[in-house]
Scaffold this active site. Structure first.
Site, PDB file in Angstrom:
ATOM      1  N   SER A 191       0.806  -1.212   0.000  1.00 20.35           N
ATOM      2  CA  SER A 191       0.000   0.000   0.000  1.00 20.35           C
ATOM      3  C   SER A 191       0.842   1.265   0.000  1.00 20.35           C
ATOM      4  CB  SER A 191      -0.918   0.026   1.223  1.00 20.35           C
ATOM      5  OG  SER A 191      -0.165  -0.027   2.413  1.00 20.35           O
ATOM      6  N   CYS A 192       0.323   2.281  -0.683  1.00 17.28           N
ATOM      7  CA  CYS A 192       0.826   3.660  -0.690  1.00 17.28           C
ATOM      8  C   CYS A 192       2.051   3.857  -1.582  1.00 17.28           C
ATOM      9  CB  CYS A 192       1.132   4.177   0.702  1.00 17.28           C
ATOM     10  SG  CYS A 192      -0.303   4.336   1.764  1.00 17.28           S
ATOM     11  N   ASP A 193       2.018   4.983  -2.265  1.00 15.61           N
ATOM     12  CA  ASP A 193       3.148   5.453  -3.067  1.00 15.61           C
ATOM     13  C   ASP A 193       3.241   6.953  -2.873  1.00 15.61           C
ATOM     14  OD1 ASP A 193       3.894   3.012  -4.957  1.00 15.61           O
ATOM     15  OD2 ASP A 193       1.702   3.111  -4.805  1.00 15.61           O
TER      16      ASP A 193
END
Length: 418
Positions: free
Chosen positions: A5-7
């Protein structure tokens, strides 16, 4: 739960078009979680006051800066945000050799908010976060349930001048200054041998654990990760794809470039599934201190089906009612022990309408296409207005008090089209 998850991205001159820093993040969270966008004004406090974070209380400081935050509605901290001094922070979940299990302490998302409230530069935010980490530690469930989903945190932090990458493992940490070019992070340790700040006992700790022999050149990612940094560059990974897209636009990266990257589904940067992109942020920060920063937030899932709406810090901003979730105060199941025994409705007005429109786009091709085109036109019109302000400054700040909220209302009007 796998790290998926998440960038977070930052681009600085000469990678950007013009003399601005571009910051962006997709917050990838459980698909049923509501993300709200909220504003808190600057505030002064008396000596001895405390602030209640998600799980623990800590000492408050004498003054906090005004902040705009994109945050999971159930917790105190934030996934990403900015402050009135144009400091931007986004965090990432990271895992490594050090166990992330532990007692309730500060969440990484709490540290994002605390860094924004207390720091006037990116470097100061590194100091704030690491001092709090040393004093209070990090820990506690990062999901609104009893799954025990925990992780360490990395942070990408920028201001008008530079960016910093801060990576943590328990109370150990390393930080790297980024003064030019572009950088992105995606759930992996990324600091190698260029370390500009570090915990004073970080190397000794690793040596005592048997992770480092004390002779080879110290590489933070190699020492503290499960595996070597080769895992980061794996073909098809979000990190690799994000870096490639930044490089393709190197020298002319704009807010639109960053929005396109955050909307990219082929790379999984715009994530779908049990973990999905629940909120997105893009900020444009001119190096000229006479010019305002513009912070765009979706406040809705899936940036491909969302509108990036502008926010500018001015005096007397009203609360962002349409993107603020219901509050349950001391009766919130998160605050009661045992925690997470029930899940209240946290949907804000924009989330509810957006949810309905997403279903229409899926089910009715012609109407969905018309709505999507109107959403893009609204976003483009807002960005054109913001370009004027980014070039010439704020001439009438009173007209921007309701900038974000009025943009949300225009988005809601688009959703009501027949």
């Amino acid at each position: 739960m796998q790290p998926s998850s998440c960038d977070t991205f930052v681009a600085l001159p000469p990678s950007t078009q013009g003399q601005s820093i571009i910051f962006g993040k997709n917050s990838d969270r459980p698909c049923d979680e509501v993300q709200e966008v909220v504003y808190f004004p600057a505030q002064d406090y008396d000596a001895g006051e405390m602030v209640e974070c998600t799980y623990i209380e800590i000492e408050q400081v004498a003054h906090t800066y005004a902040v705009v935050l994109s945050k999971p509605a159930w917790l105190w901290g934030a996934e990403m945000g900015a402050n009135e001094l144009q400091v931007c922070i986004g965090n990432e979940a990271v895992w490594g050799r050090e166990s992330a299990d532990g007692d309730e302490a500060l969440l990484g998302m709490d540290l994002v908010r605390l860094g924004l409230e207390r720091a006037d530069t990116a470097e100061k935010a590194v100091d704030v976060i690491t001092e709090l980490l040393e004093k209070y530690g990090q820990g506690g469930s990062c999901m609104e349930d009893e799954s025990g989903f925990t992780y360490h945190n990395s942070f990408l932090i920028s201001d008008r001048k530079e960016a910093w990458l801060l990576e943590t493992s328990g109370k150990s940490w390393a930080a790297e200054r980024v003064e030019a070019g572009h950088r992105n992070i995606s759930n992996e340790y990324d600091i190698t041998t260029k370390i500009d700040k570090e915990h004073p006992e970080m190397r000794d700790y690793a040596k005592n654990k048997g992770w480092w022999d004390g002779k080879t050149k110290f590489n933070f990612a190699t020492v503290y990760s499960f595996t070597t940094t080769g895992r980061i560059g794996a073909s098809g990974s979000r990190y690799c794809e994000g870096k490639r897209m930044l490089e393709e636009s190197n020298g002319h990266i704009t807010a639109e470039t960053m929005m396109d990257i955050l909307r990219d589904k082929d790379s999984d940067i715009n994530m779908e599934g049990m973990f999905m992109t629940t909120g997105s942020m893009v900020s444009v920060i001119p190096r000229d201190p006479a010019l305002p920063g513009v912070h765009y937030f979706t406040a809705t899932p899936d940036p491909e089906r969302s509108v990036f709406k502008p926010f500018i810090f001015v005096n007397n901003i009203n609360q962002l009612k349409e993107t603020t979730s219901p509050s349950y105060g001391p009766d919130d199941p998160v605050k009661k022990k045992p925690r997470f025994q029930s899940k209240p409705n946290r949907k804000h007005e924009l989330f509810i309408k957006h949810e309905l429109v997403a279903a229409i786009i899926d089910s009715y091709k012609d109407r969905g296409k018309k709505i999507t085109e109107s959403m893009r036109k609204l976003e483009k019109d807002k960005m054109t207005q913001m370009e004027e302000i980014l070039s010439h400054g704020v001439k009438e700040p009173d007209l921007l008090v309701n900038l974000f909220s009025s943009s949300v209302k225009e988005e809601l009007a688009v959703y009501s089209q027949k």
